[in-house]
Design an enzyme around this catalytic site. Structure first.
Site, short mmCIF file in Angstrom:
data_model
loop_
_atom_site.label_atom_id
_atom_site.label_comp_id
_atom_site.label_asym_id
_atom_site.label_seq_id
_atom_site.Cartn_x
_atom_site.Cartn_y
_atom_site.Cartn_z
N PHE A 1 -5.79 0.11 5.23
CA PHE A 1 -4.78 0.14 4.31
C PHE A 1 -4.33 1.30 3.98
O PHE A 1 -3.92 1.40 3.29
CB PHE A 1 -4.87 -0.99 3.47
CG PHE A 1 -5.28 -2.05 4.92
CD1 PHE A 1 -4.13 -2.53 5.73
CD2 PHE A 1 -5.95 -3.60 4.33
CE1 PHE A 1 -5.01 -3.86 6.28
CE2 PHE A 1 -6.13 -4.57 4.28
CZ PHE A 1 -5.50 -4.54 5.78
N HIS B 1 -14.92 -1.06 3.57
CA HIS B 1 -14.75 -1.57 4.67
C HIS B 1 -14.15 -0.71 6.14
O HIS B 1 -13.67 -1.43 6.53
CB HIS B 1 -13.63 -2.98 4.54
CG HIS B 1 -14.46 -4.11 3.40
ND1 HIS B 1 -14.50 -3.81 2.26
CD2 HIS B 1 -14.57 -5.17 3.49
CE1 HIS B 1 -14.92 -4.64 1.54
NE2 HIS B 1 -14.81 -5.83 2.04
N GLU C 1 0.83 -1.21 -0.30
CA GLU C 1 -0.12 -0.30 0.00
C GLU C 1 0.88 1.33 0.18
O GLU C 1 0.22 2.23 -0.55
CB GLU C 1 -0.72 -0.01 1.18
CG GLU C 1 -1.95 -1.19 0.62
CD GLU C 1 -1.86 -2.22 1.55
OE1 GLU C 1 -0.54 -2.82 1.84
OE2 GLU C 1 -1.99 -3.48 1.35
#
Lengths: 281, 332
Positions: free
Chosen positions: B97, B123, B72
């Site tokens: 993330f 999420h 990431e």
């Protein structure tokens, strides 16, 4: 394209700029800056295809450079000013309030030549990759260059980027590693030994070259050679052997001048070793 | 995805839904449309293409889609570089993330460097559910709204997430777009244009101001219906843009109601409630209650179970609203 003699004349002037800026600001990073003078002078005055001094952020149609180890900003600022991106007199504002020459490079104050902030280490290769990918999307055949410290290779993001570059065949990027073997706490071999850096990049799928960063002729030749290695499906990295503090005897071969400014007497000693070839700011 | 609005006597509007859809699918649909509208739009994903609903974009524009793998930090830097070259990059991974893991990369290479990167985060919050607290980030709004130059958006349903995605593609500058995993009622107008920084007035009322964002807007709608049965008139605001906050909407609402309740799927620290409290503490202090997670981590469970356990159910909004109304009456 400036010839070798002219490049060699520029180098001591850039070294004078570096030590004078850091002395005046009473802070900054002379060691790494002095070791990379030949690289910066060669890059900006001989190697890169630049779009002129009217700086364009998107760099379309011109080569782009990213400094990942942003603490060696003095050498970059000096070379950008000497190239004409901004007035040489502005070097006197380095690290001072309301200056465009921040301690570490930044875009926020609008200094021409800078495309992203750097200083927090390990981020520049990723950014250079993004810029290189944008060139591919734009069918722009010019190149992207980046410079990284050797200590900086201890950051994990560098290896995320190295893996991505090879997997995606980003072959319009030439990264250079400033291998001076020193970092703030001491020699890299003692702080965190990175082993064989060239072998690591090879294992990551890069085309690896090496050069003597203290030898202008070798720097120019190797960078020219590196250009011929682009477009062949692999990212290119040059392991550049440098001497921290190069050109100022008491700053050489030690980590002690990584981030310390010379006092008045030390400045005089340094300037005595560096001829004023073009003219001080 | 039709929505119906029925006029009822006790409230100005009644919101209903005919289907539930996940907000991340709204993002996926919006991204595809943004990609068709602007050839400079590119997308990056860190091994969660299916979860982020980015498959359609990837299929339509393979050359403009970058799979970065589970890396990431590199994704954020590559996005910044693509933005330098004139592209409009959308990064996609889980909210956890997208923020905490890469805060320094976002701070230096994107926010401080003023790069036109859209950080799209799925999420988020407790409604991630069974994966548990490692993935249920509840601090992301706070982290992102602290960064200068960053716009922070948390739309309430599928339709609004799609519209928000289209809106941020046209806006120049770094944006954090937060959405979620579960199927959620679709109750806003699919054709209503998303205006960054402009609060959406859901209901007009005079007794209490309720300001919510994200999934909690639906819970607030249900709470308002309950309160209406008890004769309480709710001024309900969907604060989909947490930064820049629509301070004018907050101030003019409490001028009518003289009290405010906020609801968010986020920690009490750093979120919507704190942003609203900041505005009102300086401009017009009134009694206030905050519905949020109380400085604890979540756990595994179904989204509905977790919302109840951590005090984010519509019944929790009703309870805190009643408490707030008594405080207002008592003058404290």
């Amino acid at each position: 394209m400036t010839d070798l003699k002219e490049l060699e004349k520029l180098a001591p002037q850039v070294r004078r700029d570096i030590v004078r800026m850091v002395h005046d600001a009473k802070s900054g990073h002379p060691g790494g800056s002095l070791g990379c003078v030949e690289f910066f002078v060669a890059l900006y005055f001989n190697i890169m295809k630049l779009g002129g001094v009217n700086f364009k952020m998107d760099g379309k149609g011109e080569d782009m450079f990213f400094l990942s180890n942003g603490h060696i900003s003095p050498v970059w600022y000096s070379v950008l000013a000497r190239k004409g991106y901004f007035p040489v007199a502005e070097l006197a504002t380095f690290r001072k309030l309301n200056s465009r020459l921040q301690g570490h490079p930044a875009t926020h104050e609008g200094l021409p030549g800078i495309r992203v902030a750097s200083g927090s280490l390990g981020q520049g290769m990723s950014v250079a990759l993004g810029a290189a990918l944008s060139k591919k999307l734009n069918n722009d055949t010019s190149l992207v260059y980046s410079l990284h410290g050797d200590g900086e290779l201890q950051e994990g993001q560098i290896w995320e980027a190295a893996m991505f570059a090879a997997a995606n065949k980003v072959d319009n990027l030439i990264s250079t590693i400033d291998l001076n073997g020193q970092q703030i706490d001491g020699p890299t071999s003692e702080v965190l030994d990175m082993g064989d850096i060239a072998a690591k990049f090879k294992a990551f799928g890069w085309d690896v070259l090496s050069m003597d960063g203290a030898n202008m002729e070798n720097v120019v030749e190797t960078l020219q050679k590196a250009k011929t290695h682009t477009g062949k499906g692999k990212p290119v990295v040059i392991i550049m052997h440098t001497i921290m503090g190069n050109g100022v005897d008491y700053m050489m071969h030690t980590h002690k001048w990584h981030g310390v400014a010379p006092n008045d007497e030390e400045l005089d000693r340094a300037l005595g070793q560096l001829p004023e070839t073009i003219g001080d700011y | 995805m039709e929505t119906t609005e029925l006029q009822v006597s006790s409230m100005e509007k009644k919101y209903t839904y005919t289907e539930k859809k996940d907000t991340r699918s709204g993002f996926g649909a919006g991204l595809l449309e943004a990609g068709k509208a602007n050839p400079e739009v590119v997308a990056l994903c860190a091994d969660l293409t299916g979860s982020l609903k980015m498959d359609a974009f990837k299929k339509e524009f393979p050359e403009r889609f970058f799979q970065v793998g589970i890396a990431e930090a590199n994704m954020m830097g590559v996005a910044a570089g693509l933005a330098i070259g004139g592209k409009v990059p959308f990064t996609g991974t889980f909210a956890n993330f997208s923020t905490g893991r890469v805060y320094d990369q976002i701070r230096q290479s994107i926010a401080y460097s003023e790069k036109n990167v859209k950080i799209c985060a799925s999420h988020a919050g407790l409604t991630l559910g069974e994966d548990g607290a490692t993935h249920q980030i509840l601090e992301d709004i706070g982290m992102m709204r602290m960064l200068p130059n960053m716009v922070v958006i948390n739309p309430c349903d599928y339709n609004q997430t799609k519209q928000a995605t289209l809106a941020i593609a046209k806006y120049y500058g770094p944006v954090y777009l937060r959405f979620g995993r579960p199927a959620w009622p679709v109750f806003t107008d699919p054709n209503e244009e998303f205006v960054i920084g402009k609060a959406q007035q859901m209901l007009s009322g005079t007794d209490i101001t309720i300001i919510a964002c994200g999934h909690m807007v639906w819970n607030a709608v249900q709470a308002a219906e309950e309160l209406a049965k008890a004769g309480v008139s709710v001024d309900l605001i969907n604060m989909h843009t947490i930064k820049p906050l629509d301070a004018k909407a907050v101030i003019s609402s409490v001028a009518k109601t003289r009290c405010v309740l906020t609801a968010e799927e986020h920690q009490r620290n750093g979120g919507l409630g704190e942003a609203v409290a900041h505005v009102l503490a300086l401009a017009d202090p009134v009694p206030m209650e905050i519905v949020a997670v109380e400085d604890v981590f979540g756990e595994s469970g179904t989204p509905a179970e977790l919302l109840v356990k951590y005090g984010l159910d519509s019944s929790d909004i009703v309870k805190k609203a009643q408490k707030l109304l008594s405080r207002k009456t008592a003058g404290n």
